[in-house]
Motif scaffolding. Structure first.
Motif, short mmCIF file in Angstrom:
data_model
loop_
_atom_site.label_atom_id
_atom_site.label_comp_id
_atom_site.label_asym_id
_atom_site.label_seq_id
_atom_site.Cartn_x
_atom_site.Cartn_y
_atom_site.Cartn_z
N GLU A 267 31.42 -13.46 -3.05
CA GLU A 267 31.25 -13.40 -1.59
C GLU A 267 29.80 -13.64 -1.21
O GLU A 267 29.51 -14.28 -0.20
CB GLU A 267 31.69 -12.03 -1.03
CG GLU A 267 33.17 -11.71 -1.15
CD GLU A 267 33.54 -11.19 -2.53
OE1 GLU A 267 32.72 -10.47 -3.14
OE2 GLU A 267 34.64 -11.54 -3.02
N LEU A 268 28.89 -13.09 -2.02
CA LEU A 268 27.47 -13.24 -1.69
C LEU A 268 27.07 -14.71 -1.70
O LEU A 268 26.36 -15.19 -0.83
CB LEU A 268 26.62 -12.47 -2.71
CG LEU A 268 26.43 -10.99 -2.43
CD1 LEU A 268 25.61 -10.35 -3.53
CD2 LEU A 268 25.75 -10.79 -1.08
N ARG A 269 27.54 -15.43 -2.73
CA ARG A 269 27.21 -16.86 -2.83
C ARG A 269 27.80 -17.61 -1.65
O ARG A 269 27.15 -18.47 -1.03
CB ARG A 269 27.77 -17.45 -4.12
CG ARG A 269 27.19 -16.79 -5.36
CD ARG A 269 27.70 -17.50 -6.59
NE ARG A 269 27.36 -16.73 -7.79
CZ ARG A 269 27.02 -17.29 -8.93
NH1 ARG A 269 26.98 -18.59 -9.04
NH2 ARG A 269 26.71 -16.55 -9.96
N GLU A 270 29.06 -17.26 -1.33
CA GLU A 270 29.71 -17.94 -0.21
C GLU A 270 28.97 -17.67 1.09
O GLU A 270 28.71 -18.58 1.88
CB GLU A 270 31.17 -17.50 -0.12
CG GLU A 270 32.05 -18.29 -1.07
CD GLU A 270 33.41 -17.67 -1.24
OE1 GLU A 270 33.80 -16.83 -0.41
OE2 GLU A 270 34.09 -18.03 -2.22
N ALA A 271 28.57 -16.39 1.26
CA ALA A 271 27.85 -16.03 2.48
C ALA A 271 26.57 -16.83 2.59
O ALA A 271 26.22 -17.35 3.66
CB ALA A 271 27.55 -14.54 2.47
N LYS A 273 26.00 -19.73 1.29
CA LYS A 273 26.33 -21.12 1.59
C LYS A 273 26.62 -21.29 3.08
O LYS A 273 26.18 -22.26 3.72
CB LYS A 273 27.55 -21.57 0.78
CG LYS A 273 27.14 -22.20 -0.54
CD LYS A 273 28.34 -22.76 -1.29
CE LYS A 273 27.94 -23.04 -2.73
NZ LYS A 273 29.06 -22.82 -3.63
N VAL A 274 27.37 -20.31 3.62
CA VAL A 274 27.71 -20.37 5.04
C VAL A 274 26.43 -20.35 5.88
O VAL A 274 26.29 -21.07 6.87
CB VAL A 274 28.63 -19.19 5.42
CG1 VAL A 274 28.78 -19.09 6.94
CG2 VAL A 274 29.98 -19.36 4.75
N MET A 282 19.53 -20.56 -2.74
CA MET A 282 20.45 -19.52 -3.18
C MET A 282 19.89 -18.80 -4.42
O MET A 282 19.88 -17.57 -4.49
CB MET A 282 21.80 -20.14 -3.52
CG MET A 282 22.81 -19.11 -3.95
SD MET A 282 24.44 -19.64 -3.53
CE MET A 282 24.70 -20.86 -4.77
N TYR A 283 19.37 -19.60 -5.37
CA TYR A 283 18.79 -18.97 -6.56
C TYR A 283 17.57 -18.15 -6.20
O TYR A 283 17.40 -17.03 -6.64
CB TYR A 283 18.44 -20.03 -7.61
CG TYR A 283 19.65 -20.47 -8.41
CD1 TYR A 283 20.32 -19.56 -9.22
CD2 TYR A 283 20.12 -21.77 -8.34
CE1 TYR A 283 21.42 -19.95 -9.95
CE2 TYR A 283 21.22 -22.17 -9.06
CZ TYR A 283 21.88 -21.25 -9.87
OH TYR A 283 22.97 -21.61 -10.58
#
Lengths: 374, 411
Positions: A267-271, A273-274, A282-283
């Protein structure tokens, strides 16, 4: 519930034996070694192995000998080597381990096989690793012959036998250097505290830094630890040993990092990306901050391994190679080949203090977080 | 209950059977050297068939591992019946000064060994007027090895002194030999140092150095250090990565001209490399030591407080006997410490060494434990290493002198 319930009695009964054993065989023996390091046991060869040796108390004389004695230049070089070794070894393992973990995290084909291959060196003992790498780093073979595979001339770098060193400094300047480095750190702390608006902290740090700088300017230069200048630096022969050590342990950091990466919720990665983060963002802002506790644990574990390292060096470069020697090796030779038990115990105690520098703050922070959770 | 009793009796019976005749031999002779030891044990058992021999070998070159195990056992109060030690100060400086060995002078007297062992050797294994160990074999440390065909090709002869060696070295360098001398890891550098010192100071000077009459800081010794530095300039730069065998290989393949190594190299050349002595490889005393035999020896002593004194004394008698020495040494590749050995059993090299053993002045080797206690020998490696890096003769000499004071043989 604080009374002596049945459970509580049981737990005490079960724990007591191990507490007693640890008290005797860990802390009792540490205390005994520290005591021995403050005696003269073994300085007179006739008394070293006698049935009832006469042992006298000499206080800190053995430590004085180690840090300023004319004959103990080897030990001082080893201390310097250990620091360079630790820094480069930890950096190498972390960078390589993180890189491998990031690649594996992208789910390449045959991930399981790669993971096994990268983790495999850890299952070897340092003696085996050392023997293999000694063969590979021979002056006329192994790594040095690698360029010939692509038609180049063989390399001539003397991996384990180089006597060159870089970043040399005079041991006499050590107090001066230490004071300056600590002062600079304190100045940084003061500046940061000022920005954060913590006045008391700013003042304390600034005053300490000032005192240290004054000492470094006026007292330090006149302090002579040794009668003659003695230069120590980073021996190039250590590079080969660092490579072998990194080869052995980077799989382990990879496993740690991979577990950490897998533990980051999708979810964190998706958030992220959003919110429009690209890969780099992101990294930089999501994943690496979440990996920092893992970096800390890896540094602690690698750090104490590298301070205590013995078998790898023994297998790769032998016991008498001054350029690659480390304190643990010297402790062994001093105690069990020269029979100088007190001097050996002093080296051991210095090692213990070095390891404590790494472990104790870590344990303290662990306890604090545990209490916080409770 | 019955079963337990039975086991207890069985145990009691076996242990008393063992106690009837038992001997534990503690050594580091494994691998190549094991057949020689086994031959000795066989000889002992043919004389004392009832004795149960326990061969407690701890492998590891030059006894590094065995010595650590030995220390644990001695301090723990269970000394092995008889243990191997390099003859001389290595034994005396560690175990005799700690009052843990028995005087062997009566044994030497009753066996008549004072007459068959050279007087110089007896002096090296004695202290406080007593003799402490029985030497089994003798190796020579000051031998210079070369490849006769290559020397002819380069047109140089074997140098007789160190200054002559340096000239030869310059000649060879001008002919394109990058490293006329080959050395290996640290102990072989110490080995070379020893030969340079004895070749420069002479046998008497060397003896004085380790009896405290001559200080390391004496200008003559400092000068010898300087010579050693010049000799090292003739040597290969990748020394610490080479074992002594790898260093010897460079003589055979013609990369280097000379190598100074103990006479176990002869065994390596003939047995492993299948070279003929005299043509495949050549040897001479290291420069300046023609009439000097720098010796090292393996020996066995008699620790205090052992369980089987009679069996052990018999073992020592076998070790010192002519038969024992001539059984052991041809297999080990060394020569007998006795001067009356049967030379027909020995190799070409050993015959020449045995002749020198009888006619030369004998002195002890430092790096192999004959003249200096372990506390000196072990720490001296660091002095040599520092010298190799800095080439500072005065500092190395001063460090060596401090070590000598600390080890108690100089003031």
């Amino acid at each position: 519930m604080k009374g002596l319930s049945k459970d509580r009695l049981w737990s005490i009964a079960v724990l007591t034996p191990s507490i007693i054993l640890i008290a005797v065989f860990v802390y009792g023996f540490i205390a005994r070694s520290v005591y021995v390091s403050m005696t003269d046991w073994g300085n007179d060869p006739a008394q070293a192995l006698a049935e009832h040796p006469i042992i006298r108390w000499v206080g800190l004389a053995n430590y004085g000998e180690l840090f300023t004695g004319f004959l103990q230049g080897r030990f001082r070089q080893e201390l310097v080597s250990t620091i360079f070794f630790t820094v480069l070894f930890i950096a190498g393992c972390l960078i390589l381990g993180l890189g491998l973990a990031l690649i594996l995290d992208r789910n390449p084909r045959g991930e399981g096989v790669w993971r096994t291959i990268f983790l495999f060196p850890m299952s070897l003992s340092f003696i085996v690793t050392g023997t293999i790498w000694r063969w590979m780093l021979q002056p006329q073979g192994g790594v040095n012959m690698a360029p010939t595979l692509v038609g180049g001339a063989p390399s001539t770098f003397p991996w384990l036998s180089s006597t060159d060193s870089v970043l040399k400094f005079d041991w006499n300047k050590l107090p001066l250097l230490t004071a300056s480095v600590v002062a600079v750190v304190l100045i940084v702390v003061a500046v940061r505290a000022m920005q954060a608006g913590d006045r008391r902290r700013t003042v304390v740090a600034a005053v300490c830094a000032g005192v240290l700088l004054l000492w470094a300017l006026f007292v330090g230069p006149n302090l002579k630890m040794l009668p003659a200048p003695e230069y120590h630096g980073f021996n190039l022969a250590l590079i080969g040993i660092i490579i072998a050590a990194v080869w052995q342990m980077s799989g382990y950091t990879m496993a740690l990092y991979l577990a950490g990466l897998r533990g980051i919720p999708e979810e964190l990665r998706e958030a992220a990306k959003v919110d429009g983060a690209n890969d780099y963002g992101m990294y930089r802002h999501v994943i690496f901050p979440l990996l920092s506790p893992i970096t800390l644990s890896a540094m602690i574990i690698l750090g104490h391994i590298s301070l205590k390292i013995f078998d790898l060096v023994y297998a790769m470069a032998g016991p008498d190679n001054l350029q690659t020697s480390v304190p643990a090796l010297n402790m062994y030779l001093t105690s069990f080949r020269q029979n100088q038990f007190s001097l050996g115990a002093a080296i051991g105690t210095v090692l213990l203090i070095l390891v404590a520098f790494i472990i104790v703050p870590y344990l303290a922070s662990q306890f604090r977080t545990e209490e916080g959770h409770a | 209950m019955k079963k337990a009793l039975l086991i207890a009796t069985a145990l009691a019976v076996t242990s008393s059977a063992l106690a009837a005749g038992k001997l534990e031999i503690f050594s580091w002779w494994s691998g190549d050297e094991a057949p020689a030891l086994n031959a000795l044990v066989k000889l002992y058992q043919s004389k004392y068939p009832s004795v149960n021999v326990d061969n407690a070998t701890v492998s590891g070159g030059a006894g590094t591992n065995a010595k650590a195990v030995l220390k644990t056992r001695m301090l723990g109060g269970t000394p092995p019946d008889s243990f191997q030690a390099h003859a001389g100060q290595e034994l005396i400086g560690t175990w005799v000064v700690a009052n843990r060995m028995q005087d062997l002078t009566p044994l030497f007297k009753s066996e008549g060994w004072n007459k068959v062992f050279p007087a110089d050797l007896i002096k090296l294994i004695s202290s406080q007027g007593k003799i402490w160990s029985v030497p089994v074999n003798v190796h020579r440390s000051n031998v210079m090895w070369y490849n006769p065909a290559k020397l002819k090709e380069w047109g140089v002869s074997v140098p007789k002194t160190w200054p002559e060696f340096l000239t030869t070295c310059a000649t060879l360098k001008s002919k394109g030999v990058a490293a006329p001398l080959v050395v290996g890891e640290n102990w072989t550098e110490q080995h070379l140092w020893e030969s340079v010192m004895i070749g420069t100071l002479g046998a008497q000077g060397w003896e004085n150095l380790f009896s405290g009459k001559l200080k390391f800081t004496d200008p003559r010794v400092v000068g010898a250090f300087t010579t050693y530095g010049k000799v090292l300039d003739c040597a290969n730069k990748d020394a610490s990565g080479l074992s002594w065998q790898q260093a010897s290989d460079r003589i055979i393949d013609g990369t280097s001209a000379f190598n100074i190594m103990g006479d176990w190299a002869a065994g390596y050349f003939t047995t492993t490399k299948k070279l003929a002595p005299g043509t495949g490889f050549g040897w001479a005393a290291s420069p300046g030591t023609t009439k000097v035999f720098v010796m090292l020896a393996d020996s066995f002593g008699l620790p205090k407080g052992i369980k089987d004194p009679t069996e052990t004394t018999n073992w020592l008698k076998v070790l010192g006997s002519k038969e024992g020495q001539d059984t052991f040494n041809p297999l080990k590749g060394s020569i007998a410490a006795r001067t009356d050995s049967d030379l027909s059993k020995y190799s070409v090299y050993s015959k020449s060494a045995a002749t020198d053993w009888k006619s030369s002045k004998i002195v002890g080797s430092m790096v192999h434990g004959a003249v200096a206690p372990e506390s000196f020998t072990s720490a001296f490696g660091a002095v040599i290493d520092q010298f190799v890096a800095s080439k500072n003769s005065a500092a190395a000499a001063a460090a060596a002198q401090q070590l000598a004071v600390r080890s108690g043989f100089s003031k």
